[in-house]
Structure formats: C-alpha cells, structure tokens
Enzyme design. Structure first.
Site, short mmCIF file in Angstrom:
data_model
loop_
_atom_site.label_atom_id
_atom_site.label_comp_id
_atom_site.label_asym_id
_atom_site.label_seq_id
_atom_site.Cartn_x
_atom_site.Cartn_y
_atom_site.Cartn_z
N ILE A 1 -6.75 -4.18 14.18
CA ILE A 1 -6.50 -3.14 14.99
C ILE A 1 -7.75 -2.29 14.87
O ILE A 1 -8.40 -2.06 14.00
CB ILE A 1 -5.35 -2.06 14.50
CG1 ILE A 1 -4.08 -3.10 13.82
CG2 ILE A 1 -5.14 -1.07 15.23
CD1 ILE A 1 -3.17 -3.50 15.03
N ASP B 1 -4.53 -9.21 4.38
CA ASP B 1 -5.33 -8.19 5.11
C ASP B 1 -6.40 -9.05 5.72
O ASP B 1 -6.50 -10.19 5.69
CB ASP B 1 -6.17 -7.50 3.92
CG ASP B 1 -5.40 -6.24 3.65
OD1 ASP B 1 -4.04 -6.15 3.85
OD2 ASP B 1 -5.87 -5.44 2.65
N GLU C 1 1.89 -0.61 -0.05
CA GLU C 1 1.81 -1.22 -1.27
C GLU C 1 2.83 -0.70 -2.20
O GLU C 1 3.26 -1.60 -3.08
CB GLU C 1 0.27 -0.96 -1.59
CG GLU C 1 0.15 -1.97 -2.93
CD GLU C 1 -1.35 -1.95 -3.11
OE1 GLU C 1 -2.16 -2.69 -2.86
OE2 GLU C 1 -2.07 -0.68 -3.80
C1 UD2 Z 1 -5.05 -1.82 0.23
C2 UD2 Z 1 -4.22 -3.15 0.62
C3 UD2 Z 1 -3.46 -3.28 1.67
C4 UD2 Z 1 -2.54 -1.91 2.04
C5 UD2 Z 1 -3.28 -0.90 1.68
C6 UD2 Z 1 -2.48 0.51 1.67
C7 UD2 Z 1 -5.16 -5.29 -0.64
C8 UD2 Z 1 -6.37 -6.21 -0.55
N1 UD2 Z 1 -5.12 -4.30 0.43
O1 UD2 Z 1 -5.99 -1.90 1.10
O2 UD2 Z 1 -2.83 -4.44 1.99
O3 UD2 Z 1 -1.56 -2.15 1.10
O4 UD2 Z 1 -4.09 -0.72 0.46
O5 UD2 Z 1 -3.33 1.64 1.55
O6 UD2 Z 1 -4.19 -5.47 -1.40
N2 UD2 Z 1 -5.91 -2.33 9.56
C9 UD2 Z 1 -6.45 -2.57 10.79
N3 UD2 Z 1 -7.07 -1.44 11.29
C10 UD2 Z 1 -7.25 -0.38 10.75
C11 UD2 Z 1 -6.72 0.06 9.61
C12 UD2 Z 1 -6.16 -1.11 8.83
O7 UD2 Z 1 -6.13 -3.63 11.54
O8 UD2 Z 1 -7.83 0.78 11.24
C13 UD2 Z 1 -5.11 -3.49 8.91
C14 UD2 Z 1 -6.28 -4.69 8.54
O9 UD2 Z 1 -5.83 -5.90 8.57
C15 UD2 Z 1 -6.82 -4.19 7.12
C16 UD2 Z 1 -5.15 -3.74 6.64
O10 UD2 Z 1 -4.77 -3.01 7.76
O11 UD2 Z 1 -7.20 -5.33 6.26
C17 UD2 Z 1 -5.09 -3.00 5.42
O12 UD2 Z 1 -5.96 -1.75 5.57
P1 UD2 Z 1 -7.20 -1.57 4.50
O13 UD2 Z 1 -7.92 -2.77 4.57
O14 UD2 Z 1 -8.19 -0.35 5.11
O15 UD2 Z 1 -6.51 -1.08 3.26
P2 UD2 Z 1 -7.19 -1.01 1.74
O16 UD2 Z 1 -8.43 -1.67 1.67
O17 UD2 Z 1 -6.93 0.36 1.21
#
Ligand code: UD2
Length: 297
Positions: free
Chosen positions: A67, A155, A247
């Site tokens: 996204i 992810d 999560e």
């Molecule tokens: C963690 C978790 C994630 C989620 C999140 C909640 C792992 C490796 N990651 O990652 O699954 O539970 O915490 O806070 O366990 N995305 C988009 N566009 C955006 C934002 C997000 O496509 O603008 C999708 C994308 O597939 C991304 C996923 O949502 O990989 C999770 O978002 P993140 O990677 O920013 O979250 P993160 O790194 O805090």
C-alpha cells in the site's frame, strides 16, 4: 525406483534414520507444551516433507500488502520469493495494493501465479497494517478457499535469503518474534490495558508472536483474521487501539487458540537483532527502511 503393491505406488526415499537418543537440536525448544512443533533449522528433512506434500498436490497462497510507498519493496520480495519460497510447489501470490500499475512485472516460475487484489489505502499507517486482517478475512470464502489449501500471510518489506518450504505448513501457525524468543513474560510487549480485548495479564502468555508472519488452512486463517478484526473494531468503538496494533490482537488470539505449528525466528528475522547462535539461517529478513519517510507521503 518404486514398488507396486495393490496398485499403490510407493516411492523409496533414502535418508538417515531419526535417532531417538540423539535429538538434532538441544539448544532450543522444539516442541510447545501443547505439542506444536517449533520449526528450527536442523530438525526437519525437506526431502521427506516435499515428497509428502507433493503427493497431496498442495496449493499455497502467499498474501502480502503493498500500500502506498510500500510498493517499492515488491520487486525484491517477489524476486527472492521465486528463488526461495515453496520451490517446486504450486504457489499463488496475492498482492493487496492501491497501486496496481506500480507492481513490477516479474517472470514467475511454472505453477506459480500473481494475483493483484485492489484495495484502498487507509490514511494512518496503523490502519493500513491493522486492516490487513479484515482484507484477508474478506477474501477467504470468496476466493482463497477455491484456489489454495494453505495461506502464508507476511509483511512486504522483507527479502528471502534462505529456503522457506512446506515445513511451515500446518492447521494454523505463528512465528516467534526475533526480538523476544529469549524474553520473559514480563518483557513481552503484549497490550496490558485491561480495557482492550488484546490485553494479556503478566502471568499469562507463551511466546511473543510476530505480526508479520502467520498462516494455515483457509478455515483457520478465517477464524484468526475474523477474531483480530472483530477485536480491533470492538476496541475502536470505545476509542482504544492496542499497543502494537494487529500484532497485539494476534498474540491474544494465539494465547487462547494455540497455533498447531510455531516457526522459529529464522522465518521472520531482522538484522537489528544481530546474529545469535540459535539462529543458524536467516530465511526471511526485514529490509532496512526509514519509517518516517516510507509511512508518509
Ligand atoms: C510490525 C510487524 C507488522 C505489524 C506491525 C504493527 C513484523 C515483521 N512486522 O512491523 O506485521 O504487526 O508491527 O505495528 O512482525 N504496509 C503498507 N503500506 C504502508 C504501511 C504498511 O503496505 O503504508 C503493509 C506492508 O505490507 C508492511 C506491513 O503493512 O510490511 C506492516 O507495516 P510495517 O512494516 O510498517 O510495520 P512494522 O515494521 O512496525
């Protein structure tokens, strides 16, 4: 070579016999108290597993979300998945995106297909990540149930560096978060607000599961995503959002509906956590990203 007995074809596979008195790993827990195996490098034989799953002609769906700016991760994700994810099996990629025209054109192996699912991108990044539960749930009975036997939901800001095969498949599986596999209950970053459906008291909890890697049979993924989405909506109605979003709700679900298989952090590593001895292979690793830059326009 094969034996024909009563019209049943039995293919021979040769491999070292399992040694009851010599477990392959003694440095890590390989089974949960509810008898779910915990999948670490060295405890399984891919030849045996592949033969078993090939007989069933298993079809695997890999869901991911690209996204807004996260479409930039799609190319590496797909190219490395082609090298390492379920090689030799039938794979459907399900890419949920609001930028279909920006999904790169990658050459995909035989028996593998890319399906684009158009969705709207929510404004807040927290909503983007949380709404994945609803979007996966909404496709389960309209689409996934007719097309695949198992779903793997991950992810997108990740790359495959090592084999991820049918050893991960089971009724319902979760993955140990790379930051907490050696941690105590008190250290787990569960939601602790008693008003939230996601709340887990300090004297409960088995493991801290990563939000970015779960899956299982379609019916089970439906139950999981439906629970998480409904719980998020219940909280939202009283103005609450759990500490780590989807999560936190996933961790609550797995506390009461135990996963039947648990993946070691090999399957969702992040180099931020270094190279502990227990992690012999980093199969799927987070890509470094500038959070502020990538989450906002
Ligand atoms: C963690 C978790 C994630 C989620 C999140 C909640 C792992 C490796 N990651 O990652 O699954 O539970 O915490 O806070 O366990 N995305 C988009 N566009 C955006 C934002 C997000 O496509 O603008 C999708 C994308 O597939 C991304 C996923 O949502 O990989 C999770 O978002 P993140 O990677 O920013 O979250 P993160 O790194 O805090």
């Amino acid at each position: 070579s094969s034996l024909i007995e009563n019209n049943v074809r039995l293919d021979r596979i040769l491999y070292p016999k399992p040694e009851t008195l010599k477990p392959p790993r003694t440095d890590v827990l390989t089974i949960a108290p509810w008898l779910a195996p915990i999948i670490w490098n060295g405890i399984f034989n891919s030849d045996i597993l592949n033969a078993q799953f090939h007989k069933r002609g298993v079809r695997i769906g890999l869901t991911t979300f690209a996204i807004k700016k996260y479409v930039r991760f799609m190319k590496d994700f797909l190219e490395t998945a082609e090298k390492f994810f379920m090689v030799g099996h039938k794979v459907n990629y399900y890419i949920f995106t609001d930028r279909a025209h920006e999904i790169p054109n990658i050459t995909i192996g035989e028996g593998r297909h890319i399906h684009i699912i158009n969705v709207t991108g929510y404004q807040r990044w927290q909503d983007v990540t949380m709404r994945r539960m609803q979007m996966i749930r909404d496709e389960t009975y309209s689409r996934f149930i007719n097309e695949v036997d198992y779903l793997v939901c991950v992810d997108v800001d990740m790359r495959f560096y090592g084999s991820v095969g049918v050893e991960i498949l089971g009724d319902v599986f979760g993955t140990l978060h790379p930051g907490f596999f050696g941690a105590s209950r008190q250290q787990f970053t569960y939601d602790r607000n008693p008003k939230s459906v996601a709340c887990i008291p300090v004297d409960e909890g088995d493991f801290y599961y990563a939000g970015g890697y779960f899956g299982g049979k379609i019916e089970e993924v439906y139950k999981l995503t439906n629970f998480c989405h409904s719980a998020m909506m219940t909280d939202k109605a009283i103005g609450i959002e759990a500490l780590w979003h989807d999560e936190s709700y996933l961790n609550k679900y797995f506390l009461y509906y135990k996963p039947t298989k648990i993946l070691s952090p090999e399957y969702v590593w992040n180099n931020y956590y270094g190279s502990p001895a227990a992690v012999q292979i980093k199969r799927f690793v987070g890509v470094d990203k500038n959070y502020d830059e990538v989450r906002f326009r």
